[in-house]
Design an enzyme around this catalytic site. Structure first.
Site, PDB file in Angstrom:
ATOM      1  N   ALA A  48       0.802  -1.233   0.000  1.00 32.23           N
ATOM      2  CA  ALA A  48       0.000   0.000   0.000  1.00 32.23           C
ATOM      3  C   ALA A  48       0.839   1.290   0.000  1.00 32.23           C
ATOM      4  O   ALA A  48       0.631   2.161  -0.854  1.00 32.23           O
ATOM      5  CB  ALA A  48      -0.964  -0.036   1.191  1.00 32.23           C
ATOM      6  N   ASP A  97      -3.927  -2.738   3.848  1.00 29.78           N
ATOM      7  CA  ASP A  97      -4.152  -1.888   2.673  1.00 29.78           C
ATOM      8  C   ASP A  97      -5.200  -0.821   2.927  1.00 29.78           C
ATOM      9  O   ASP A  97      -5.279   0.174   2.205  1.00 29.78           O
ATOM     10  CB  ASP A  97      -4.569  -2.749   1.476  1.00 29.78           C
ATOM     11  CG  ASP A  97      -3.401  -3.599   1.044  1.00 29.78           C
ATOM     12  OD1 ASP A  97      -3.171  -4.642   1.674  1.00 29.78           O
ATOM     13  OD2 ASP A  97      -2.692  -3.180   0.111  1.00 29.78           O
TER      14      ASP A  97
HETATM   15  O1  MRU Z   1      -1.166  -7.255  -3.400  1.00 31.33           O
HETATM   16  P1  MRU Z   1      -0.058  -6.613  -2.624  1.00 31.33           P
HETATM   17  O2  MRU Z   1       1.224  -7.374  -2.671  1.00 31.33           O
HETATM   18  O3  MRU Z   1       0.111  -5.150  -2.988  1.00 31.33           O
HETATM   19  O4  MRU Z   1      -0.579  -6.661  -1.123  1.00 31.33           O
HETATM   20  C1  MRU Z   1       0.223  -6.161  -0.099  1.00 31.33           C
HETATM   21  C2  MRU Z   1      -0.359  -6.327   1.241  1.00 31.33           C
HETATM   22  O5  MRU Z   1      -1.420  -6.875   1.414  1.00 31.33           O
HETATM   23  C3  MRU Z   1       0.409  -5.716   2.375  1.00 31.33           C
HETATM   24  O6  MRU Z   1       0.257  -6.463   3.534  1.00 31.33           O
HETATM   25  C4  MRU Z   1      -0.137  -4.304   2.635  1.00 31.33           C
HETATM   26  O7  MRU Z   1      -0.146  -3.559   1.444  1.00 31.33           O
HETATM   27  C5  MRU Z   1       0.672  -3.581   3.636  1.00 31.33           C
HETATM   28  S1  MRU Z   1       2.255  -3.099   2.972  1.00 31.33           S
HETATM   29  C6  MRU Z   1       3.101  -2.243   4.134  1.00 31.33           C
END
Ligand code: MRU
Length: 361
Positions: free
Chosen positions: A56, A241
């Protein structure tokens, strides 16, 4: 953080031309460190959508630089609106994307066209620097949770997906307290869930922790509950997210099951986040957070290094079986022990969030 002794951020402006944007292509990790140069807003949009950059906070930072690249090419009102629309449509769940684009637009709209490109680069750099400081603060606030369990034994933390430094600009959210505990000499070990279908745990978290020298073990997603039943998990820390104003938490698919298992086994379940991940406009995560549906091929195939050394993608599902791929789930606030934020630890409810972030809510 460092890769083989060299300090990196996950995104930066090219040191030579001072305008193009460099990222580490995360679809190539852990097999190769492929630094990609992005020169257009469209190439940034592609990098977000195809997950060369992901996580995110990094999605937000990348979008900010996408706006800067757009303004360099054309600083008109129409180009600004177009950049916000195109970048905003890349991924639906991480609220940091909308947050970063709104911040860029608010900064640039009042300026005349000619001033916009320079201001956009300054604002994108600020977003990145603030992200690093925010994550360090998250690390400092989360560290006591680990220290409290460190007196006599190895502290075992379980994490899901990748909320480490490459999911942010640096340090990470869920992994920041872990890095700080490790650096403080605490005996810490991380259970890394593989995080099918894209394997962000097995490919990215394990890579990051390994490069920093943090003890870790990759487990299948289905093993987490069993580890908790055995007493082998002291606490769970995950990223997120989007957090609603009442504390519901959207994170990578499978997070909810770990929260259920943690509750059943009396294991604390903590969620680490910057305040830019809070969506103050919605209360009910289950109904109101958009859940990204990704391609079925992410489920029907797997990619890895074949025994001959080549990178291979193989199908693991019968060729006529359909597959569904919801990429995130929502953990209700009642299952969350607390939130680790840049301002401190906070209960996962509206009152506590409004009290801690009264100036933002
Ligand atoms: O699909 P992604 O790899 O973007 O998902 C990432 C996540 O779910 C993370 O846990 C979230 O973005 C937190 S990142 C600090």
């Amino acid at each position: 953080m460092k890769i083989d002794g060299t300090p990196y951020r996950s995104i930066w402006v090219d040191e030579t031309d001072h305008w193009s944007v460099r990222i580490i292509d995360q679809t190539k990790l852990p097999w190769a460190i492929d630094i990609v140069r992005l020169t257009t807003m469209e190439s940034v949009a592609h990098a977000i959508k195809a997950m060369l950059v992901r996580g995110a906070p990094l999605i937000g930072a990348s979008a900010a630089y996408g706006v800067a690249l757009a303004m360099r090419a054309d600083s008109s009102d129409a180009a600004l609106a177009q950049a916000v629309t195109v970048l905003g449509a890349t991924r639906p769940t991480a609220i940091n994307l909308r947050w970063a684009l709104a911040r860029m637009a608010a900064k640039l709209q009042p300026l005349g066209g000619s001033a916009r490109a320079a201001a956009a680069y300054v604002e994108a750099a600020l977003i990145c620097d603030e992200d690093v400081a925010t994550n360090q603060a998250i690390g400092r606030h989360g560290l006591p949770l680990i220290e409290a369990r460190a007196a006599t034994k190895t502290v075992n933390v379980l994490t899901h997906c990748n909320a480490g430094w490459i999911a942010t600009v640096d340090w990470g959210t869920a992994l920041a307290p872990i890095y700080m505990a490790h650096d403080a000499g605490i005996d810490i070990h991380v259970w890394v869930e593989e995080t099918r279908p894209r394997n962000q745990g097995a490919s990215l978290t394990a890579w990051e922790l390994g490069k920093h020298g943090v003890k870790h073990t990759v487990i299948s997603d289905n093993a987490g509950g069993h580890m908790m039943q055995r007493g082998d998990v002291d606490l769970v820390i995950v990223g997120t997210d989007r957090v609603t104003r009442n504390g519901d938490v959207a994170n990578k698919i499978g997070t909810y099951l770990k929260a259920l298992a943690a509750r059943d086994n009396g294991v604390p379940f903590w969620v680490a986040l910057p305040s830019s991940t809070i969506d103050w406009t919605i209360a009910d995560g289950l109904s109101d957070i958009p859940i990204e549906e990704r391609a079925a091929t992410e489920v029907t195939t797997m990619t890895g290094r074949a025994l001959d050394g080549s990178i291979a993608t193989i199908r693991v599902v019968p060729k006529d079986s359909p597959a569904a791929n919801p990429a995130f789930d929502v953990t209700p606030a009642r299952l969350v022990s607390g939130l680790i934020t840049e301002r401190g630890l906070c209960a996962a409810n509206e009152t506590a969030l409004r009290e801690m972030f009264h100036d933002l809510a």
